[in-house]
Design a protein around this motif. Structure first.
Motif, PDB file in Angstrom:
ATOM      1  N   ALA A  70      50.752  51.098  38.311  1.00 30.69           N
ATOM      2  CA  ALA A  70      49.701  51.415  37.743  1.00 30.69           C
ATOM      3  C   ALA A  70      49.964  51.703  36.196  1.00 30.69           C
ATOM      4  O   ALA A  70      49.088  51.256  35.367  1.00 30.69           O
ATOM      5  N   ALA A  71      51.016  52.434  36.001  1.00 33.11           N
ATOM      6  CA  ALA A  71      51.341  52.726  34.413  1.00 33.11           C
ATOM      7  C   ALA A  71      51.514  51.298  33.516  1.00 33.11           C
ATOM      8  O   ALA A  71      51.612  51.363  32.255  1.00 33.11           O
ATOM      9  N   ASP A  72      51.887  50.209  34.387  1.00 30.31           N
ATOM     10  CA  ASP A  72      52.244  48.976  33.492  1.00 30.31           C
ATOM     11  C   ASP A  72      51.087  48.137  33.510  1.00 30.31           C
ATOM     12  O   ASP A  72      51.080  46.842  33.187  1.00 30.31           O
ATOM     13  N   GLY A  73      49.856  48.477  33.844  1.00 29.57           N
ATOM     14  CA  GLY A  73      48.886  47.638  33.999  1.00 29.57           C
ATOM     15  C   GLY A  73      48.779  46.901  35.309  1.00 29.57           C
ATOM     16  O   GLY A  73      47.666  45.704  35.197  1.00 29.57           O
ATOM     17  N   GLY A  74      49.377  47.279  36.150  1.00 33.10           N
ATOM     18  CA  GLY A  74      49.113  46.536  37.478  1.00 33.10           C
ATOM     19  C   GLY A  74      48.056  47.001  38.182  1.00 33.10           C
ATOM     20  O   GLY A  74      46.992  47.695  37.860  1.00 33.10           O
ATOM     21  N   GLY A  75      47.940  46.540  39.714  1.00 29.68           N
ATOM     22  CA  GLY A  75      46.723  47.042  40.336  1.00 29.68           C
ATOM     23  C   GLY A  75      45.807  45.561  40.795  1.00 29.68           C
ATOM     24  O   GLY A  75      45.632  44.833  39.847  1.00 29.68           O
ATOM     25  N   ILE A  76      45.469  45.522  41.996  1.00 29.79           N
ATOM     26  CA  ILE A  76      44.780  44.140  42.309  1.00 29.79           C
ATOM     27  C   ILE A  76      43.220  44.132  41.674  1.00 29.79           C
ATOM     28  O   ILE A  76      42.794  42.931  41.613  1.00 29.79           O
ATOM     29  N   THR A  77      42.655  45.283  41.766  1.00 28.77           N
ATOM     30  CA  THR A  77      41.381  45.416  41.404  1.00 28.77           C
ATOM     31  C   THR A  77      41.301  44.964  40.046  1.00 28.77           C
ATOM     32  O   THR A  77      40.280  44.072  39.713  1.00 28.77           O
ATOM     33  N   LEU A  78      42.078  45.493  38.943  1.00 24.61           N
ATOM     34  CA  LEU A  78      42.070  44.820  37.713  1.00 24.61           C
ATOM     35  C   LEU A  78      42.370  43.575  37.804  1.00 24.61           C
ATOM     36  O   LEU A  78      42.047  42.714  36.719  1.00 24.61           O
ATOM     37  N   ASP A  79      43.317  43.066  38.579  1.00 26.95           N
ATOM     38  CA  ASP A  79      43.726  41.694  38.398  1.00 26.95           C
ATOM     39  C   ASP A  79      42.396  40.787  39.064  1.00 26.95           C
ATOM     40  O   ASP A  79      42.389  39.629  38.441  1.00 26.95           O
ATOM     41  N   MET A  80      42.028  40.911  39.964  1.00 24.16           N
ATOM     42  CA  MET A  80      41.069  40.111  40.792  1.00 24.16           C
ATOM     43  C   MET A  80      39.604  40.081  40.610  1.00 24.16           C
ATOM     44  O   MET A  80      38.801  39.118  40.597  1.00 24.16           O
ATOM     45  N   PHE A  81      39.166  41.414  40.185  1.00 23.72           N
ATOM     46  CA  PHE A  81      37.587  41.655  40.050  1.00 23.72           C
ATOM     47  C   PHE A  81      37.146  40.972  38.895  1.00 23.72           C
ATOM     48  O   PHE A  81      36.159  40.327  38.825  1.00 23.72           O
ATOM     49  N   PRO A  82      37.960  40.766  37.703  1.00 19.47           N
ATOM     50  CA  PRO A  82      37.497  39.830  36.586  1.00 19.47           C
ATOM     51  C   PRO A  82      37.331  38.409  37.097  1.00 19.47           C
ATOM     52  O   PRO A  82      36.320  37.526  36.730  1.00 19.47           O
ATOM     53  N   HIS A  83      38.397  37.724  38.083  1.00 22.44           N
ATOM     54  CA  HIS A  83      38.048  36.389  38.649  1.00 22.44           C
ATOM     55  C   HIS A  83      36.618  36.410  39.407  1.00 22.44           C
ATOM     56  O   HIS A  83      35.822  35.645  39.216  1.00 22.44           O
ATOM     57  N   TRP A  84      36.493  37.420  40.462  1.00 25.42           N
ATOM     58  CA  TRP A  84      35.419  37.124  41.187  1.00 25.42           C
ATOM     59  C   TRP A  84      34.152  37.410  40.467  1.00 25.42           C
ATOM     60  O   TRP A  84      32.964  37.102  40.829  1.00 25.42           O
ATOM     61  N   HIS A  85      34.269  38.393  39.410  1.00 23.47           N
ATOM     62  CA  HIS A  85      32.863  38.447  38.618  1.00 23.47           C
ATOM     63  C   HIS A  85      32.271  37.033  37.993  1.00 23.47           C
ATOM     64  O   HIS A  85      31.155  36.711  38.022  1.00 23.47           O
ATOM     65  N   TYR A  86      33.136  36.342  37.318  1.00 22.45           N
ATOM     66  CA  TYR A  86      32.766  35.088  36.809  1.00 22.45           C
ATOM     67  C   TYR A  86      32.444  34.128  37.801  1.00 22.45           C
ATOM     68  O   TYR A  86      31.711  33.283  37.580  1.00 22.45           O
ATOM     69  N   VAL A  87      33.207  34.228  38.908  1.00 24.74           N
ATOM     70  CA  VAL A  87      32.837  33.362  39.991  1.00 24.74           C
ATOM     71  C   VAL A  87      31.579  33.404  40.597  1.00 24.74           C
ATOM     72  O   VAL A  87      30.628  32.664  40.585  1.00 24.74           O
ATOM     73  N   LEU A  88      31.125  34.790  40.690  1.00 21.75           N
ATOM     74  CA  LEU A  88      29.793  35.255  41.481  1.00 21.75           C
ATOM     75  C   LEU A  88      28.833  34.782  40.168  1.00 21.75           C
ATOM     76  O   LEU A  88      27.862  34.188  40.737  1.00 21.75           O
ATOM     77  N   GLU A  89      29.136  35.143  39.060  1.00 18.44           N
ATOM     78  CA  GLU A  89      27.958  35.108  38.112  1.00 18.44           C
ATOM     79  C   GLU A  89      27.761  33.553  37.798  1.00 18.44           C
ATOM     80  O   GLU A  89      26.654  33.292  37.611  1.00 18.44           O
ATOM     81  N   GLN A  90      28.631  32.806  37.650  1.00 22.72           N
ATOM     82  CA  GLN A  90      28.582  31.520  37.230  1.00 22.72           C
ATOM     83  C   GLN A  90      28.147  30.629  38.558  1.00 22.72           C
ATOM     84  O   GLN A  90      27.452  29.620  38.152  1.00 22.72           O
ATOM     85  N   ILE A  91      28.585  31.022  39.528  1.00 17.21           N
ATOM     86  CA  ILE A  91      28.031  30.033  40.630  1.00 17.21           C
ATOM     87  C   ILE A  91      26.942  30.551  41.351  1.00 17.21           C
ATOM     88  O   ILE A  91      26.245  29.562  41.839  1.00 17.21           O
ATOM     89  N   PHE A  92      26.574  31.901  41.397  1.00 10.84           N
ATOM     90  CA  PHE A  92      25.422  32.305  42.186  1.00 10.84           C
ATOM     91  C   PHE A  92      24.381  32.880  41.189  1.00 10.84           C
ATOM     92  O   PHE A  92      23.446  32.152  40.993  1.00 10.84           O
ATOM     93  N   ALA A  93      24.762  34.093  41.076  1.00 11.71           N
ATOM     94  CA  ALA A  93      23.764  35.009  40.018  1.00 11.71           C
ATOM     95  C   ALA A  93      24.199  36.078  39.630  1.00 11.71           C
ATOM     96  O   ALA A  93      25.556  36.420  39.771  1.00 11.71           O
TER      97      ALA A  93
END
Ligand SMILES: NC(=O)c1ccc[n+]([C@@H]2O[C@H](COP(=O)([O-])OP(=O)(O)OC[C@H]3O[C@@H](n4cnc5c(N)ncnc54)[C@H](O)[C@@H]3O)[C@@H](O)[C@H]2O)c1
Length: 383
Positions: free
Chosen positions: A191-214
């Motif tokens: 965590a102290a080095d900027g790790g974590g799958i939420t910070l890694d993957m949620f930005p991807h899922w956000h643009y995928v959902l926003e741009q393909i769906f709503a």
């Protein structure tokens, strides 16, 4: 042919993404194809300036690819008048400082995601970039996956009718590093080095959902660390303090509910490393990295629940492949080309630092939702 050179500082080219996707498969691939043709007949010729911390690694990469322009002096590289673009593929924790330096030097910036570790830094960065009048872009590679391009085609063509829900499964087993080397860098698990799958993957899922769906309006998430001890690149054990799985629920406009599991502690029992099932009133689809299968309403079988009799239906065989119908290029390269056209000829461009900040916002709210055990609405970003 009239070649227009464009100097690009590539920082972080010794890393996985910087080297493979951005230098080799994007910038060098564009050069191998003779440059990027512009509307006015000119050809844009990217001139990479490799920047990193290790002279030996930079020299080796430059030698291997016939390049000569490399340095460990970022500020020096940014002071060069022939450099117009700064690109960042460093570890996430080093990003904001370097982007700020590039903005101050008046360069256009293009960057890997997440743009920052916190929403406040991400907003500040986007504002600073706007005030400086530079152009900015953030990597949104998943949108260019052939499977998701086909999915987008289905959405735009009205295939689904009213879209009801999205179910995403992303992940694979990342080895702990003891008896088999881990296939991802160890900073991802601290965590102290900027790790974590939420910070890694949620930005991807956000643009995928926003741009393909709503637009995404609310998030509920559970982030966990399933594997809490790992071994680093030099074989030393360390405490894995960052989340390695996140189970997320996103609420979108139009009543669409998207549920996406992301995990580095799951074994793959799917056709691809990521798959999204979309169900709509008129049909359903399952899209992965490359493939997309559909089942229209009129071809939907009618299963009947009967626990006493093994089903004779082969459900997976009841889907039909969506054809390519076009040649898909590497997504990182496709996005580089868009960004370079935006810089060189003001072509339309959408994935800017504000889009990047919205991705960080969803990651931050996801972690907060997990910590507090509650659903959180996603407010509009203050500009
Ligand atoms: N778009 C995508 O699909 C995608 C996929 C993976 C990673 N990423 C992002 O790309 C970035 C790089 O990830 P990666 O997997 O290539 O990482 P990596 O560890 O392979 O590379 C990191 C790079 O940062 C440099 N660096 C600078 N300061 C550092 C420091 N203090 N400690 C360690 N390294 C430092 C390293 O030398 C190296 O060049 C991350 O921000 C990550 O979130 C994006």
């Amino acid at each position: 042919m009239d070649r227009t050179p464009l100097g690009i500082v590539l920082n972080g080219v010794t890393g996985r993404m910087g080297l493979r996707q951005h230098l080799i498969r994007s910038i060098l691939a564009i050069r191998a194809d003779g440059g990027l043709p512009l509307r006015d007949g000119r050809v844009l010729w990217p001139e990479p300036v490799l920047v990193g911390r290790s002279e030996a690694k930079l020299r080796a990469i430059a030698d291997e690819h016939g390049l000569t322009d490399w340095t460990t002096d970022l500020e020096g590289a940014l002071a060069r008048p022939d450099v117009q673009v700064y690109f960042d593929a460093q570890v996430t924790s080093a990003r904001v400082k370097a982007l700020r330096t590039a903005i101050e030097a008046g360069k256009h910036i293009y960057t890997e995601k997440p743009v920052a570790e916190s929403l406040s830094e991400a907003i500040d960065l986007a504002r600073t970039a706007d005030e400086a009048g530079i152009k900015h872009g953030v990597v949104q590679d998943k949108l260019y996956l052939p499977g998701l391009q086909k999915l987008l085609r289905l959405v735009r063509g009205g295939f689904f009718g009213r879209i009801l829900s999205v179910r995403g499964e992303f992940g694979y087993w990342v080895f702990e590093g003891d008896w088999q080397a881990a296939q991802r860098p160890s900073w991802n698990y601290r965590a102290a080095d900027g790790g974590g799958i939420t910070l890694d993957m949620f930005p991807h899922w956000h643009y995928v959902l926003e741009q393909i769906f709503a637009p995404v309006r609310a998030v509920t998430a559970r982030s966990v660390t399933h594997v809490d001890r790992r071994w680093d690149e030099s074989g030393e054990p360390y405490a894995a303090t960052a989340d390695d799985a996140v189970y997320g629920l996103f609420e979108l406009d139009g009543g669409i509910v998207a549920q996406i599991n992301s995990s580095w502690a799951v074994r793959v029992n799917r056709d691809e490393l990521v798959e999204f099932q979309v169900d709509g009133t008129e049909g359903s689809a399952v899209a992965g990295l490359h493939h997309c299968r559909i089942q229209p309403r009129a071809a939907t079988p009618k299963p009947v629940w009967d626990p006493d009799v093994p089903t004779g239906q082969r459900f997976r065989d009841q889907w039909q492949q969506v054809p390519d119908n076009e040649v898909f290029v590497n997504g990182f390269r496709a996005q580089w080309e868009q960004f370079l056209r935006y810089v060189a000829e003001d072509a339309p461009y959408t994935g800017d630092l504000w889009a990047g900040a919205r991705g960080v916002q969803v990651a931050e709210l996801g972690l907060q939702s997990s910590n507090e055990g509650r659903r959180l609405e996603i407010p509009e970003l203050p500009r």
